[in-house]
Scaffold this motif. Structure first.
Motif, PDB file in Angstrom:
ATOM      1  N   SER A  56     -21.506  75.554  50.740  1.00  9.50           N
ATOM      2  CA  SER A  56     -21.708  74.172  50.328  1.00  9.50           C
ATOM      3  C   SER A  56     -22.496  74.098  49.021  1.00  9.50           C
ATOM      4  O   SER A  56     -22.120  73.373  48.089  1.00  9.50           O
ATOM      5  CB  SER A  56     -22.457  73.415  51.438  1.00  9.50           C
ATOM      6  N   GLY A  57     -23.591  74.863  48.949  1.00  2.00           N
ATOM      7  CA  GLY A  57     -24.400  74.865  47.734  1.00  2.00           C
ATOM      8  C   GLY A  57     -23.659  75.442  46.542  1.00  2.00           C
ATOM      9  O   GLY A  57     -23.704  74.888  45.438  1.00  2.00           O
ATOM     10  N   LEU A  58     -22.939  76.559  46.760  1.00  2.00           N
ATOM     11  CA  LEU A  58     -22.206  77.201  45.670  1.00  2.00           C
ATOM     12  C   LEU A  58     -21.089  76.299  45.169  1.00  2.00           C
ATOM     13  O   LEU A  58     -20.868  76.164  43.949  1.00  2.00           O
ATOM     14  CB  LEU A  58     -21.641  78.540  46.140  1.00  2.00           C
ATOM     15  N   ALA A  59     -20.347  75.666  46.081  1.00  2.00           N
ATOM     16  CA  ALA A  59     -19.266  74.757  45.689  1.00  2.00           C
ATOM     17  C   ALA A  59     -19.803  73.599  44.855  1.00  2.00           C
ATOM     18  O   ALA A  59     -19.193  73.191  43.859  1.00  2.00           O
ATOM     19  CB  ALA A  59     -18.552  74.228  46.933  1.00  2.00           C
ATOM     20  N   THR A  60     -20.959  73.078  45.247  1.00  2.00           N
ATOM     21  CA  THR A  60     -21.573  71.971  44.511  1.00  2.00           C
ATOM     22  C   THR A  60     -21.961  72.395  43.099  1.00  2.00           C
ATOM     23  O   THR A  60     -21.686  71.691  42.120  1.00  2.00           O
ATOM     24  CB  THR A  60     -22.812  71.455  45.263  1.00  2.00           C
ATOM     25  N   ILE A  61     -22.593  73.549  42.981  1.00  2.00           N
ATOM     26  CA  ILE A  61     -23.030  74.039  41.670  1.00  2.00           C
ATOM     27  C   ILE A  61     -21.838  74.287  40.759  1.00  2.00           C
ATOM     28  O   ILE A  61     -21.825  73.869  39.593  1.00  2.00           O
ATOM     29  CB  ILE A  61     -23.865  75.324  41.831  1.00  2.00           C
ATOM     30  N   VAL A  62     -20.819  74.974  41.266  1.00  2.00           N
ATOM     31  CA  VAL A  62     -19.628  75.268  40.457  1.00  2.00           C
ATOM     32  C   VAL A  62     -18.956  73.984  40.007  1.00  2.00           C
ATOM     33  O   VAL A  62     -18.558  73.837  38.842  1.00  2.00           O
ATOM     34  CB  VAL A  62     -18.646  76.154  41.249  1.00  2.00           C
ATOM     35  N   ALA A  63     -18.819  73.013  40.920  1.00  2.00           N
ATOM     36  CA  ALA A  63     -18.170  71.746  40.579  1.00  2.00           C
ATOM     37  C   ALA A  63     -18.953  71.002  39.497  1.00  2.00           C
ATOM     38  O   ALA A  63     -18.371  70.438  38.560  1.00  2.00           O
ATOM     39  CB  ALA A  63     -18.034  70.877  41.827  1.00  2.00           C
ATOM     40  N   LEU A  64     -20.265  70.985  39.605  1.00  2.00           N
ATOM     41  CA  LEU A  64     -21.086  70.286  38.624  1.00  2.00           C
ATOM     42  C   LEU A  64     -20.993  70.940  37.247  1.00  2.00           C
ATOM     43  O   LEU A  64     -20.835  70.261  36.222  1.00  2.00           O
ATOM     44  CB  LEU A  64     -22.542  70.247  39.092  1.00  2.00           C
ATOM     45  N   LEU A  65     -21.107  72.262  37.225  1.00  2.00           N
ATOM     46  CA  LEU A  65     -21.030  72.966  35.943  1.00  2.00           C
ATOM     47  C   LEU A  65     -19.652  72.819  35.312  1.00  2.00           C
ATOM     48  O   LEU A  65     -19.535  72.618  34.090  1.00  2.00           O
ATOM     49  CB  LEU A  65     -21.381  74.444  36.143  1.00  2.00           C
ATOM     50  N   LEU A  66     -18.602  72.898  36.127  1.00  2.00           N
ATOM     51  CA  LEU A  66     -17.243  72.764  35.609  1.00  2.00           C
ATOM     52  C   LEU A  66     -17.008  71.353  35.070  1.00  2.00           C
ATOM     53  O   LEU A  66     -16.445  71.182  33.982  1.00  2.00           O
ATOM     54  CB  LEU A  66     -16.231  73.086  36.705  1.00  2.00           C
ATOM     55  N   SER A  67     -17.445  70.347  35.816  1.00  2.00           N
ATOM     56  CA  SER A  67     -17.234  68.969  35.365  1.00  2.00           C
ATOM     57  C   SER A  67     -18.010  68.693  34.085  1.00  2.00           C
ATOM     58  O   SER A  67     -17.522  67.992  33.193  1.00  2.00           O
ATOM     59  CB  SER A  67     -17.646  67.988  36.462  1.00  2.00           C
ATOM     60  N   SER A  68     -19.209  69.237  33.970  1.00  2.00           N
ATOM     61  CA  SER A  68     -20.003  69.052  32.755  1.00  2.00           C
ATOM     62  C   SER A  68     -19.330  69.710  31.556  1.00  2.00           C
ATOM     63  O   SER A  68     -19.285  69.152  30.449  1.00  2.00           O
ATOM     64  CB  SER A  68     -21.406  69.618  32.949  1.00  2.00           C
ATOM     65  N   TRP A  69     -18.773  70.889  31.788  1.00  2.00           N
ATOM     66  CA  TRP A  69     -18.106  71.634  30.719  1.00  2.00           C
ATOM     67  C   TRP A  69     -16.841  70.918  30.242  1.00  2.00           C
ATOM     68  O   TRP A  69     -16.563  70.837  29.050  1.00  2.00           O
ATOM     69  CB  TRP A  69     -17.778  73.045  31.208  1.00  2.00           C
ATOM     70  N   LEU A  70     -16.085  70.349  31.194  1.00  2.00           N
ATOM     71  CA  LEU A  70     -14.806  69.731  30.856  1.00  2.00           C
ATOM     72  C   LEU A  70     -14.937  68.301  30.349  1.00  2.00           C
ATOM     73  O   LEU A  70     -14.103  67.839  29.569  1.00  2.00           O
ATOM     74  CB  LEU A  70     -13.876  69.757  32.076  1.00  2.00           C
ATOM     75  N   THR A  71     -15.963  67.575  30.784  1.00  2.00           N
ATOM     76  CA  THR A  71     -16.062  66.154  30.445  1.00  2.00           C
ATOM     77  C   THR A  71     -17.284  65.809  29.608  1.00  2.00           C
ATOM     78  O   THR A  71     -17.349  64.705  29.060  1.00  2.00           O
ATOM     79  CB  THR A  71     -16.098  65.285  31.719  1.00  2.00           C
ATOM     80  N   GLY A  72     -18.260  66.705  29.531  1.00  2.00           N
ATOM     81  CA  GLY A  72     -19.492  66.385  28.822  1.00  2.00           C
ATOM     82  C   GLY A  72     -20.497  65.667  29.694  1.00  2.00           C
ATOM     83  O   GLY A  72     -21.609  65.356  29.250  1.00  2.00           O
ATOM     84  N   SER A  73     -20.131  65.389  30.940  1.00  2.00           N
ATOM     85  CA  SER A  73     -21.045  64.741  31.875  1.00  2.00           C
ATOM     86  C   SER A  73     -20.877  65.367  33.248  1.00  2.00           C
ATOM     87  O   SER A  73     -19.766  65.672  33.678  1.00  2.00           O
ATOM     88  CB  SER A  73     -20.752  63.238  31.973  1.00  2.00           C
ATOM     89  N   TYR A  74     -21.985  65.568  33.942  1.00  2.00           N
ATOM     90  CA  TYR A  74     -21.898  66.005  35.336  1.00  2.00           C
ATOM     91  C   TYR A  74     -21.216  64.911  36.157  1.00  2.00           C
ATOM     92  O   TYR A  74     -21.446  63.717  35.921  1.00  2.00           O
ATOM     93  CB  TYR A  74     -23.288  66.254  35.921  1.00  2.00           C
ATOM     94  N   ILE A  75     -20.370  65.310  37.088  1.00  2.00           N
ATOM     95  CA  ILE A  75     -19.869  64.363  38.088  1.00  2.00           C
ATOM     96  C   ILE A  75     -20.789  64.522  39.302  1.00  2.00           C
ATOM     97  O   ILE A  75     -20.707  65.523  40.016  1.00  2.00           O
ATOM     98  CB  ILE A  75     -18.405  64.656  38.470  1.00  2.00           C
TER      99      ILE A  75
END
Length: 455
Positions: A56-75
């Protein structure tokens, strides 16, 4: 660079980063919010609790970093275990439907289905990136996503009351304290952003006073433990049983994103900063969902989704900080390895989590209503009424009325929430392919007559 808003504590936008001490408190509150449901799903499905927390923690971290990288903002979404997958996963892990007596192998077979669920989510997310948000809005309009969010919240009501019934006094004290903190501490600085944590502390203290908390498990637990990571085994039966549940979690995830986007932009307006418009990242959000499921499936954690409970927490506290959610992910991963920490969190009585769940699950349902109001869903339109009514009755009635939320349909058993979502999508597709022009003309005339009266 993360922007900081220490002066007012009105709230944190996705790229805002509180200082270290406040961040730890806010992050722990997120962990506390996701913990009951995430752990409960692991217990019910017989998955390793430590692996599930780590995943759960790893999925959250990966999703946040990926969304920030792709959109410029954390989801700003937290990924926890989903109740939507309970029935098919339990059917595999708790029974001998494949003629396999080894419980560990059953879990590995279920993992294969979870991985494929992740791949399905990723595929849909990529598809949306190509066809565009406007097209997906036609396929999944607010009357579907909002109604599914309402179903998720209300369908969990029975689970919340079930937990609360472990000790009604403790649950009601927890519930009342949490509500009072969320209302009367609102806007009163950092303390006003911790109502769930404060409510849990009140409930926990009450439980200790009543002798309901036992610390022997903490004393006996080892300081460090290695979660029981396992690799998936792929079978066609498990894939066909589990993967289609994504049909329910995709509208749910879409609703969560639209809800959080609405609240984030409202806060941005109040802070006199540009709107973030997270709803534009729908495809990326679903890709992140899929990656989260793939991570859990590969490690031995439960299938999940982004959590409405944590969305409720963010709406209550106005804390949408991505760095805070990353810190929460780190704490969750650590909890999987620290035996005494996991044991200590496990001392939280079920009645306390029940009191919190009554509030949080209710807010999920209310946010579904808020989404439909914001999107101006016309409740006088018979097409929209048909979609909403059908989703609510099938989703809520099936989830509460039948064991495991599985509706008996001839020789099959259909998962209630997924079936409700599919029926809603099917009805909407009929109305899109075969427009009822006379209804549109009728509403256009009403709108024109109203303008004439106003003029």
């Amino acid at each position: 660079m993360a922007h900081k808003t220490h002066e007012t504590f009105i709230g944190y936008l996705p790229n805002d980063a509180p200082s270290f001490a406040p961040m730890v408190g806010l992050a722990f509150q997120h962990v506390l919010t996701m913990f009951p449901a995430t752990v409960l799903v692991a217990i019910l499905t017989k998955f390793d609790v430590g692996v599930t927390l780590f995943g759960s923690g790893l999925a959250t971290i990966v999703a946040l970093l990926l969304s920030s990288w792709l959109t410029g903002s954390y989801i700003p979404l937290y990924y926890g275990s989903s109740f939507s997958y309970l029935a098919p996963v339990i059917a595999i892990t708790a029974t001998n439907i494949y003629g396999i007596d080894d419980p560990a192998m059953r879990i590995r077979i279920a993992q294969g289905g979870i991985v494929m669920t992740g791949i399905l989510n990723i595929f849909v997310g990529i598809l949306i990136r190509f066809i565009g948000k406007k097209t997906i809005d036609k396929i999944l309009p607010a009357e579907i996503t909002g109604s599914v969010a309402m179903v998720i919240g209300i369908a969990l009501a029975f689970s919340a009351l079930g937990m609360a019934s472990a000790n009604w006094a403790v649950s009601l004290v927890t519930l009342l304290a949490t509500i009072l903190f969320s209302v009367y501490l609102r806007g009163r600085g950092f303390i006003g952003m911790l109502p769930i944590l404060l409510g849990a502390f009140v409930g926990y203290a009450t439980s200790i006073t009543l002798g309901l908390v036992k610390f022997q498990g903490v004393i006996d637990a080892a300081w460090l433990r290695v979660p029981n990571f396992t690799f998936p085994v792929f079978t066609l039966g498990a894939v066909l049983a589990i993967a289609p549940i994504a049909i329910a979690t995709i509208p749910e995830s879409t609703a969560h994103l639209y809800q959080i986007s609405l609240y984030v932009d409202e806060l941005a307006l109040e802070l006199k900063r540009p709107p973030v418009q997270l709803s534009r990242a729908l495809g990326i959000n679903l890709i992140c969902d899929g990656i989260g499921d793939a991570i859990n499936g590969m490690l031995g954690g439960c299938a999940g989704t982004n959590y409405g409970e944590n969305n409720s927490l963010m709406a209550i506290t106005r804390n949408y900080s991505g760095p805070t959610l990353i810190a929460a992910g780190v704490i969750a991963m650590m909890t999987g390895f620290v035996g005494k920490l996991e044991a200590l969190v496990n001392t939280l009585p079920t009645a306390v989590t029940g009191g919190l769940a009554i509030y949080l699950f209710g807010v999920i349902g209310a946010q579904g209503i808020a989404l439909q109001i914001t999107k101006k869903v016309n409740m006088f339109d018979p097409r929209k009424l048909a979609i909403i009514a059908t989703i609510l009755v099938i989703g809520i009635g099936g989830s509460i009325g039948y064991e495991g939320g599985m509706i008996p349909f001839y020789t099959w058993k259909l998962p209630a929430i997924a079936t409700a979502a599919v029926v809603g999508i099917f009805l909407n597709a009929i109305f899109v392919i075969f427009p009822a022009k006379q209804i549109d003309d009728e509403f256009d005339k009403i709108h024109i007559d109203k303008l004439k009266i106003e003029v």
